[in-house]
Motif scaffolding. Structure first.
Motif: not given
Length: 235
Positions: A118-141
């Motif tokens: 790809t030429d660009w990535v848009i990171d739309a995984i976690f927004g302003f409400s995120f807190s705590g631990e990053v859970r699978e499968p997102f650590p690798a991402v």
């Protein structure tokens, strides 16, 4: 004038008010947010320069913004690919996915492989409400986002960052600082740690609401849905 930031509690309260006394539906807010994301992407790099965009979507509203953005990007002339591993049965998200499928926008389960194509990535995984631990499968991402040389546009917050305190001290997001950020409605406190291009989007809030929640409406021009904010935080 520097733009004031909007903390997570105020941002959540603002969303609630917009959907109650403001008479907005969640569909409308997501559509407006996704449109802002797609316009920020176009301002960064039009499809003639970088047509391939990988959109990584989380299971919450931030992911919904990414799904909407991908539809707009398709119509702008991009070739988006979707990474949406934690899909919900919520009707709204199912409709957004169906709209993309009808446009023949592909979905992938292999983010690490897709980021190399790809030429660009848009990171739309976690927004302003995120807190705590990053859970699978997102650590690798998030680790791939931090290590890849492919530029990244983050939606409202770089995923894994604390909204008030910025990047984590350890874990996959420790060294993650994306190339660009689109803050929705208003910047969040984490912008103090951000080093890339910064846009503010979400052109639908009136001055009365902005004054109540103590944030600033930037000077949008013409029909633009986004405004670039210099790293100094000043317009």
């Amino acid at each position: 004038m520097a733009l004031r930031t909007l903390g997570p509690k105020a941002a959540a309260a603002l969303d609630e008010e917009l959907m109650s006394s403001g008479a907005f539906s969640i569909d409308q807010l997501m559509e407006l947010a996704g449109l802002s994301v797609s316009q920020a992407m176009y301002a960064l790099s039009p499809p003639s320069r970088s047509p391939r965009v990988l959109v990584a979507c989380g299971p919450g509203n931030n992911g919904g913004d990414g799904l909407v953005a991908a539809r707009h990007l398709h119509h702008f002339g991009y070739k988006p690919t979707m990474y949406f591993p934690k899909q919900t049965k919520n009707e709204l998200y199912q409709r957004l996915r169906t709209q993309l499928e009808q446009l023949k926008v592909p979905f992938t389960d292999d983010f690490v492989s897709a980021i190399g194509k790809t030429d660009w990535v848009i990171d739309a995984i976690f927004g302003f409400s995120f807190s705590g631990e990053v859970r699978e499968p997102f650590p690798a991402v998030i680790k791939a986002l931090a290590e890849s040389k492919v530029p990244v546009l983050a939606v409202d917050a770089p995923s894994s960052w604390n909204i008030d305190d910025g990047p984590p001290d350890d874990g996959p997001g420790k060294d993650y600082n994306p190339d660009a950020l689109i803050s929705l409605t208003a910047p969040k406190p984490l912008v103090k740690w951000f080093k890339g291009k910064h846009y503010v989007g979400g052109r639908f809030v009136g001055k009365e609401i902005a004054d109540k929640y103590e944030f600033d409406i930037p000077p949008y021009e013409g029909s633009d849905q986004v405004v670039e904010v210099p790293l100094t935080g000043k317009l």
